[in-house]
Structure formats: C-alpha cells, structure tokens
Motif scaffolding. Structure first.
Motif, short mmCIF file in Angstrom:
data_model
loop_
_atom_site.label_atom_id
_atom_site.label_comp_id
_atom_site.label_asym_id
_atom_site.label_seq_id
_atom_site.Cartn_x
_atom_site.Cartn_y
_atom_site.Cartn_z
N THR A 260 0.82 -1.20 0.00
CA THR A 260 0.00 0.00 0.00
C THR A 260 0.86 1.27 0.00
N ARG A 261 0.25 2.35 -0.43
CA ARG A 261 0.94 3.65 -0.42
C ARG A 261 0.49 4.53 0.72
N THR A 262 -0.75 4.36 1.16
CA THR A 262 -1.29 5.22 2.22
C THR A 262 -1.61 4.42 3.47
N PHE A 263 -2.37 3.36 3.33
CA PHE A 263 -2.84 2.63 4.50
C PHE A 263 -1.77 1.72 5.08
N ALA A 264 -1.70 1.73 6.40
CA ALA A 264 -0.79 0.88 7.18
C ALA A 264 0.68 1.19 6.96
N ARG A 265 1.00 2.38 6.52
CA ARG A 265 2.42 2.76 6.49
C ARG A 265 2.89 2.96 7.92
N GLN A 266 1.94 3.31 8.80
CA GLN A 266 2.18 3.28 10.24
C GLN A 266 1.16 2.32 10.82
N LEU A 267 1.66 1.35 11.54
CA LEU A 267 0.80 0.30 12.06
C LEU A 267 1.14 0.08 13.53
N GLU B 138 -4.72 12.96 17.14
CA GLU B 138 -4.52 14.25 17.80
C GLU B 138 -3.04 14.59 17.92
N ALA B 139 -2.18 13.57 17.96
CA ALA B 139 -0.74 13.79 18.03
C ALA B 139 -0.12 13.98 16.65
N GLY B 140 -0.96 13.95 15.58
CA GLY B 140 -0.47 14.21 14.24
C GLY B 140 -0.18 13.00 13.38
N ALA B 141 -0.62 11.83 13.78
CA ALA B 141 -0.40 10.63 12.96
C ALA B 141 -1.01 10.83 11.58
N PRO B 142 -0.34 10.36 10.53
CA PRO B 142 -0.83 10.59 9.18
C PRO B 142 -2.04 9.73 8.82
N GLU B 143 -2.72 10.15 7.77
CA GLU B 143 -3.84 9.36 7.24
C GLU B 143 -3.33 7.96 6.91
N GLY B 144 -4.17 6.99 7.20
CA GLY B 144 -3.81 5.61 6.90
C GLY B 144 -3.20 4.87 8.07
N THR B 145 -2.89 5.59 9.15
CA THR B 145 -2.37 4.92 10.34
C THR B 145 -3.44 3.96 10.85
N ILE B 146 -3.03 2.75 11.18
CA ILE B 146 -3.97 1.72 11.62
C ILE B 146 -3.57 1.22 13.00
N VAL B 147 -4.57 1.03 13.84
CA VAL B 147 -4.39 0.41 15.15
C VAL B 147 -5.14 -0.91 15.11
N VAL B 148 -4.44 -2.01 15.37
CA VAL B 148 -5.09 -3.32 15.39
C VAL B 148 -4.80 -4.02 16.71
N ALA B 149 -5.74 -4.86 17.12
CA ALA B 149 -5.58 -5.61 18.36
C ALA B 149 -6.23 -6.96 18.24
N GLU B 150 -5.71 -7.91 19.01
CA GLU B 150 -6.32 -9.23 19.08
C GLU B 150 -7.45 -9.27 20.09
N GLU B 151 -7.46 -8.29 21.01
CA GLU B 151 -8.52 -8.22 22.01
C GLU B 151 -8.66 -6.77 22.47
N GLN B 152 -9.92 -6.34 22.66
CA GLN B 152 -10.21 -5.03 23.24
C GLN B 152 -10.97 -5.26 24.54
N THR B 153 -10.58 -4.54 25.57
CA THR B 153 -11.28 -4.68 26.84
C THR B 153 -12.35 -3.61 27.04
N LYS B 154 -12.24 -2.52 26.27
CA LYS B 154 -13.23 -1.44 26.37
C LYS B 154 -13.61 -0.96 24.97
N GLY B 155 -13.81 -1.93 24.06
CA GLY B 155 -14.17 -1.59 22.68
C GLY B 155 -15.47 -0.82 22.64
N ARG B 156 -15.57 0.07 21.64
CA ARG B 156 -16.81 0.83 21.49
C ARG B 156 -17.12 1.01 20.01
N GLY B 157 -18.39 1.03 19.73
CA GLY B 157 -18.86 1.19 18.36
C GLY B 157 -19.51 2.54 18.17
N ARG B 158 -20.40 2.61 17.20
CA ARG B 158 -21.09 3.87 16.91
C ARG B 158 -21.89 4.34 18.12
#
Length: 145
Positions: free
Chosen positions: A77-84, A102-122
C-alpha cells in the motif's frame, strides 16, 4: 520493538542464502552482542531460526500473532498501514487511534488488536471484542472537508 530488531528480521527474511551474526553486525554497523540481543527478542516473540554448517541463519517459523513487521512485510500500500500499531490487548483501538490522530499521525495509520477490553462502536455503544474471535481495528482518515 527496537528498530534494530526490525532491521535484523528484515535482513534475515530477505536474504536468499542466510546470514551469520557477523554478516548482520557488519550490515547494521553494530556489535554481534547487539545482534544477539535482537535475535533473543525475536525468539521471545515466537520466531525460530535454523543455521547451516556455515552458521548462516534463516527463519524457520514466524509467530502466529499480529506483529507489525509481519503484517507490513506483505503490504504493497501507499497510504494505509504505512504506520501500524499492533497490540495483543488494548482498551480500545478507537481511543488509541484518536490519541494518535490528535498527536499528528498521518492518514492511513492503523491500530489493530487481538482483544479489546473497552471496545466501542457507533454512538458510544460497547463493542464485544474478545481474543481469538476477530481482528479489531481502527483507521485514521483525513478526508478533505
């Protein structure tokens, strides 16, 4: 993960004939002791190495878990997951992505996890996201508005 550790795994993975610890130390301009510490860190993550009679090592097993260098090795990819940012367990990928944005991470930065303890949706609804049943992720988008 230490950047040196990332460089070590990249070099070993991309070597056609394998590399010795001396080859790695020379390529990275570090001591063999630092190379051994990086290899120990990789073994701790679940990597396994084999050596031939000339002590050239190759990867025989990669860990079966989400590790940024493993995911990024297969991306074109060129944009997505260049920062993971990969986590075994996190409160919320959404909260982490907001903090990164908020700290300025670029578009396409992805955060992934195998488990969330306080996940939230819409609308702030809780999101059930236990380990072993999915990949939980959030992506930073910066559309022109």
């Amino acid at each position: 993960m230490d950047p040196l550790t990332t460089d070590v795994i990249d070099l070993v993975r991309n070597s056609k004939r394998g590399l010795t610890d001396a080859d790695l130390a020379d390529s990275l301009s570090v001591s063999k002791n630092r190379v051994h510490r990086a290899l120990d860190e990789l073994r701790g993550l679940g990597y396994r190495f084999d050596s031939d009679e000339q002590h050239r090592m190759s990867i025989t097993q990669a860990p079966d878990r989400m590790i940024d260098i493993e995911i990024m090795a297969g991306l074109k990819t060129r944009t997505f997951a260049r920062q993971l940012h990969c986590y075994q367990k996190i409160g919320s990928t959404n909260s982490a992505a907001i903090d990164l944005a908020e700290a300025g991470a670029p578009e396409g930065t992805i955060v992934v996890a195998e488990e969330q303890t306080k996940g939230r949706g819409r609308l702030g609804r809780s999101w059930h996201s236990p380990a072993g049943l999915g990949i939980w992720s959030s992506i930073i988008l910066r559309p022109p508005v």
